[in-house]
Design an enzyme around this catalytic site. Structure first.
Site, PDB file in Angstrom:
ATOM      1  N   GLY A  11       0.815  -1.225   0.000  1.00  0.00           N
ATOM      2  CA  GLY A  11       0.000   0.000   0.000  1.00  0.00           C
ATOM      3  C   GLY A  11       0.842   1.265   0.000  1.00  0.00           C
ATOM      4  N   ARG A  15      -2.962   8.025   3.750  1.00  0.00           N
ATOM      5  CA  ARG A  15      -3.248   8.855   4.938  1.00  0.00           C
ATOM      6  C   ARG A  15      -1.986   9.423   5.589  1.00  0.00           C
ATOM      7  NH1 ARG A  15      -7.179   4.185   7.170  1.00  0.00           N
ATOM      8  NH2 ARG A  15      -5.827   3.024   5.736  1.00  0.00           N
ATOM      9  N   GLN A  73       2.471  -6.836  -6.002  1.00  0.00           N
ATOM     10  CA  GLN A  73       1.101  -6.407  -6.316  1.00  0.00           C
ATOM     11  C   GLN A  73       1.242  -5.078  -7.078  1.00  0.00           C
ATOM     12  OE1 GLN A  73      -1.232  -4.701  -3.159  1.00  0.00           O
ATOM     13  NE2 GLN A  73      -3.158  -5.537  -3.941  1.00  0.00           N
ATOM     14  N   GLY A  78      -6.571  -3.676  -2.949  1.00  0.00           N
ATOM     15  CA  GLY A  78      -7.156  -4.073  -1.668  1.00  0.00           C
ATOM     16  C   GLY A  78      -6.376  -5.194  -0.996  1.00  0.00           C
ATOM     17  N   LYS A 351      37.214  11.687  13.797  1.00  0.00           N
ATOM     18  CA  LYS A 351      36.678  10.883  12.693  1.00  0.00           C
ATOM     19  C   LYS A 351      37.707   9.865  12.245  1.00  0.00           C
ATOM     20  CE  LYS A 351      37.424  11.160   8.573  1.00  0.00           C
ATOM     21  NZ  LYS A 351      37.729  11.409   7.173  1.00  0.00           N
ATOM     22  N   ASN A 377      48.879  14.453  24.248  1.00  0.00           N
ATOM     23  CA  ASN A 377      48.090  15.620  24.648  1.00  0.00           C
ATOM     24  C   ASN A 377      47.870  16.511  23.425  1.00  0.00           C
ATOM     25  OD1 ASN A 377      47.149  17.401  27.062  1.00  0.00           O
ATOM     26  ND2 ASN A 377      48.224  18.728  25.607  1.00  0.00           N
ATOM     27  N   ARG A 440      57.175  27.965  13.208  1.00  0.00           N
ATOM     28  CA  ARG A 440      56.396  29.202  13.240  1.00  0.00           C
ATOM     29  C   ARG A 440      57.384  30.349  13.057  1.00  0.00           C
ATOM     30  NH1 ARG A 440      55.378  28.244  19.606  1.00  0.00           N
ATOM     31  NH2 ARG A 440      57.200  29.365  20.372  1.00  0.00           N
TER      32      ARG A 440
HETATM   33  C1  UD1 Z   1      -7.361  -3.104   7.544  1.00  0.00           C
HETATM   34  C2  UD1 Z   1      -8.574  -4.043   7.648  1.00  0.00           C
HETATM   35  C3  UD1 Z   1      -9.401  -3.635   8.858  1.00  0.00           C
HETATM   36  C4  UD1 Z   1      -8.548  -3.695  10.103  1.00  0.00           C
HETATM   37  C5  UD1 Z   1      -7.282  -2.847   9.954  1.00  0.00           C
HETATM   38  C6  UD1 Z   1      -6.339  -3.125  11.110  1.00  0.00           C
HETATM   39  C7  UD1 Z   1      -9.191  -4.703   5.368  1.00  0.00           C
HETATM   40  C8  UD1 Z   1     -10.136  -4.499   4.247  1.00  0.00           C
HETATM   41  N1  UD1 Z   1      -9.357  -3.929   6.449  1.00  0.00           N
HETATM   42  O1  UD1 Z   1      -7.845  -1.799   7.301  1.00  0.00           O
HETATM   43  O2  UD1 Z   1     -10.506  -4.514   8.995  1.00  0.00           O
HETATM   44  O3  UD1 Z   1      -9.295  -3.241  11.216  1.00  0.00           O
HETATM   45  O4  UD1 Z   1      -6.593  -3.184   8.741  1.00  0.00           O
HETATM   46  O5  UD1 Z   1      -5.255  -2.265  11.122  1.00  0.00           O
HETATM   47  O6  UD1 Z   1      -8.332  -5.562   5.274  1.00  0.00           O
HETATM   48  N2  UD1 Z   1      -2.120  -3.259   1.459  1.00  0.00           N
HETATM   49  C9  UD1 Z   1      -1.556  -3.851   0.348  1.00  0.00           C
HETATM   50  N3  UD1 Z   1      -2.225  -3.777  -0.838  1.00  0.00           N
HETATM   51  C10 UD1 Z   1      -3.437  -3.168  -0.964  1.00  0.00           C
HETATM   52  C11 UD1 Z   1      -4.000  -2.565   0.182  1.00  0.00           C
HETATM   53  C12 UD1 Z   1      -3.321  -2.631   1.385  1.00  0.00           C
HETATM   54  O7  UD1 Z   1      -0.482  -4.419   0.421  1.00  0.00           O
HETATM   55  O8  UD1 Z   1      -3.979  -3.175  -2.081  1.00  0.00           O
HETATM   56  C13 UD1 Z   1      -1.393  -3.321   2.747  1.00  0.00           C
HETATM   57  C14 UD1 Z   1      -1.046  -1.951   3.283  1.00  0.00           C
HETATM   58  O9  UD1 Z   1       0.257  -1.549   2.846  1.00  0.00           O
HETATM   59  C15 UD1 Z   1      -1.104  -2.159   4.785  1.00  0.00           C
HETATM   60  C16 UD1 Z   1      -2.052  -3.332   4.980  1.00  0.00           C
HETATM   61  O10 UD1 Z   1      -2.213  -3.916   3.709  1.00  0.00           O
HETATM   62  O11 UD1 Z   1       0.158  -2.518   5.311  1.00  0.00           O
HETATM   63  C17 UD1 Z   1      -3.405  -2.880   5.506  1.00  0.00           C
HETATM   64  O12 UD1 Z   1      -3.965  -1.935   4.605  1.00  0.00           O
HETATM   65  P1  UD1 Z   1      -4.648  -0.600   5.121  1.00  0.00           P
HETATM   66  O13 UD1 Z   1      -5.073   0.194   3.942  1.00  0.00           O
HETATM   67  O14 UD1 Z   1      -3.838   0.061   6.143  1.00  0.00           O
HETATM   68  O15 UD1 Z   1      -5.971  -1.240   5.783  1.00  0.00           O
HETATM   69  P2  UD1 Z   1      -6.907  -0.565   6.870  1.00  0.00           P
HETATM   70  O16 UD1 Z   1      -7.789   0.420   6.196  1.00  0.00           O
HETATM   71  O17 UD1 Z   1      -6.126  -0.097   8.008  1.00  0.00           O
HETATM   72 CA    CA Z   2      -3.971   0.048   8.433  1.00  0.00          CA
END
Ligand code: UD1
Ligand code: CA
Length: 464
Positions: A11, A15, A73, A78, A351, A377, A440
């Site tokens: 991801g 945020r 990915q 998702g 260093k 020294n 000097r």
């Molecule tokens: C997710 C869960 C939520 C849970 C929360 C806990 C889902 C749909 N939701 O939400 O139920 O309460 O974590 O912290 O799973 N990532 C990928 N590829 C993607 C999307 C995300 O690798 O396409 C990775 C992100 O980098 C991250 C992790 O998955 O490390 C979680 O994704 P994030 O978007 O943070 O999920 P939340 O909205 O926090």
């Molecule tokens: Ca998260």
């Protein structure tokens, strides 16, 4: 049967509102993802670690190197879609997989081990780790049926007002049987408000298939924290700091104002050490017994010997041996190796240099690319002139050498044992053993110069 871990780190971290991919953000100078991988290793329950990477994957791969396997990915569709990308690497259909979000840095080896064991012992097809939070907003909510069994996970965005009032949340940590996991994933859709493939939807699918889904309730809810923005990052860092500091204090390390002291996850501190406010000790640093560190000191990737006192100073990639004092306001960097019973005082920079025993540079000196013996020294303002704008050169200083104030040693140069360098000298040649070197200009005093310049004699001045 093989035991897999799949960590989701593809991801973007929208945020966070910044450049770095989210899972690469550091807590106490170490990326979040590195904690997760390390804690999986320490738990010893899993055989193979697969990290799903995507957005800026080179950053994550640079952090973890070839210690793990990668699934890619390309489009972030998702969490469910992300797990699907690991399918070809999860080769044993009879094994189980633990899925961990890459933004959950506080999950530790103890939780990983307990969840894994419980999943196997209770013979679950899927185990969902849940916890209770005072403020559950943002997390997926745990929906239970009348008998208390898990019915579904509803994402915050999809939840009704009534469901949002539920304070039991999905931590994002699960264990699932492999063949069931990938079969269920092939059946999820993106028909939701975000048009994403939610991993959480497999709960409903498995339930409808009549599979055994259990929950594991995590008592220490802070360990489940998902870091989605920079505020959460600071809260997670504060929790981790407190946990690490507590561990050291219980081991006999005294801390004054511990909330201002930051100690890295891999730092070793022996007993009887005192740490004063605003001090950072990070990397693979080691602090030996009896040392006193701080206030206002940064130590990174360094070893500090027994009874060393280090105040208001920076020490990077260096070693300081026992009974030496460093600071106030000293800077040791890039391979400084300071011997025992030395004194490296105010505004001294060292260093890539080593010193023997009982050597002193008490104030305002630069020692770079030098090998110094014992009982040397360095006077105030002594400088090893190691750089001509193009190349760096070495300085050698033997034992029992006295270097006067404001001396420039123009490298490459050798100052042999028992020699004495007169203050203000700029040396360009080697100094043989036992010699006095003076380089000097001679001082010339011109009597009455000022009075002549002003056109007055001594008697005029007296009569004024
Ligand atoms: C997710 C869960 C939520 C849970 C929360 C806990 C889902 C749909 N939701 O939400 O139920 O309460 O974590 O912290 O799973 N990532 C990928 N590829 C993607 C999307 C995300 O690798 O396409 C990775 C992100 O980098 C991250 C992790 O998955 O490390 C979680 O994704 P994030 O978007 O943070 O999920 P939340 O909205 O926090
Ligand atoms: Ca998260």
């Amino acid at each position: 049967m093989k035991k897999y871990a799949v960590i989701l780190a593809a991801g973007k971290g929208t945020r966070m509102k910044t450049e770095l991919p989210k899972c690469a953000y550091p807590l106490i100078r170490k990326p979040m993802i590195a904690y997760i991988v390390e804690n999986i290793r320490i738990s010893h329950v899993l055989d193979q670690i697969i990290v799903v990477v995507g957005h800026k994957r080179e950053v994550i791969q640079e952090i973890l190197g070839d210690t793990v396997e990668y699934a890619v990915q390309t489009e972030q569709l998702g969490t469910g879609h992300a797990v699907m990308m690991a399918k070809d690497l999860v080769t044993d259909p009879d094994g189980d997989t633990m899925i961990l979000p890459g933004d959950m840095p506080l999950v530790d080896d103890i939780v990983i081990e307990k969840v894994w064991k419980e999943h196997l012992e209770r013979r679950h097809d899927m185990t969902v780790v849940t916890t209770h939070l005072d403020d559950p907003s943002g997390y997926g909510r745990i929906i239970r049926n009348e008998s208390g069994y898990l019915d579904a996970i509803v994402e915050h965005h999809e939840a009704t007002l009534g469901q949002r009032a539920i304070d039991e949340i999905n931590t994002g940590l699960y264990v699932v049987k492999n063949h069931l996991l990938f079969d269920a994933l092939s059946r999820i859709t993106n028909e939701n408000s975000k048009h994403e493939y939610y991993l959480t939807d497999i709960v409903n699918i498995l339930k409808n298939d009549g599979r055994v889904i259990g929950t594991y309730n995590l008592k220490e809810s802070y360990k489940a924290m998902g870091v989605n923005d920079l505020y959460a990052l600071s809260v997670a860092e504060a929790k981790l700091r407190l946990k690490i500091n507590r561990h050291h204090m219980l081991n006999g390390v005294a801390m004054i104002n511990p909330e201002t002291i930051t100690i890295g996850h891999n730092v070793i501190i022996e007993e009887n050490v005192v740490i004063l406010p605003n001090t950072f000790i990070t990397g693979n640093s080691v602090i030996r017994r009896g040392a006193q560190i701080g206030p206002n000191t940064e130590i990174h990737e360094s070893t500090i010997g027994e009874r060393v006192v280090c105040r208001h100073s920076l020490v990077y990639n260096s070693i300081v041996h026992e009974d030496t004092t460093v600071g106030p306001f000293a800077h040791l960097r890039d391979g400084a190796n300071i011997g025992p019973h030395n004194r490296i005082g105010n505004f001294v920079e060292v260093k890539k240099s080593s010193t023997g025993e009982h050597t002193k540079a008490s104030h305002l000196a630069y020692i770079g690319d030098a090998t110094c013996g014992s009982r040397v020294n360095f006077g105030c303002g002594a400088v090893t002139v190691n750089y001509d704008g193009k190349q760096k050169y070495q300085t050698f200083i033997g034992d029992d050498v006295f270097i006067g104030c404001n001396v420039n040693l123009i490298a490459p140069i050798r100052i042999e044992d028992d020699s004495f360098i007169a203050a203000g000298s700029t040396l360009t040649q080697n100094v043989p053993e036992g010699s006095l070197a003076i380089a000097r200009a001679y001082q010339v005093n011109k009597p009455n110069y000022m009075m002549e310049r002003n056109g007055k004699s001594k008697s005029d001045k007296k009569s004024e």
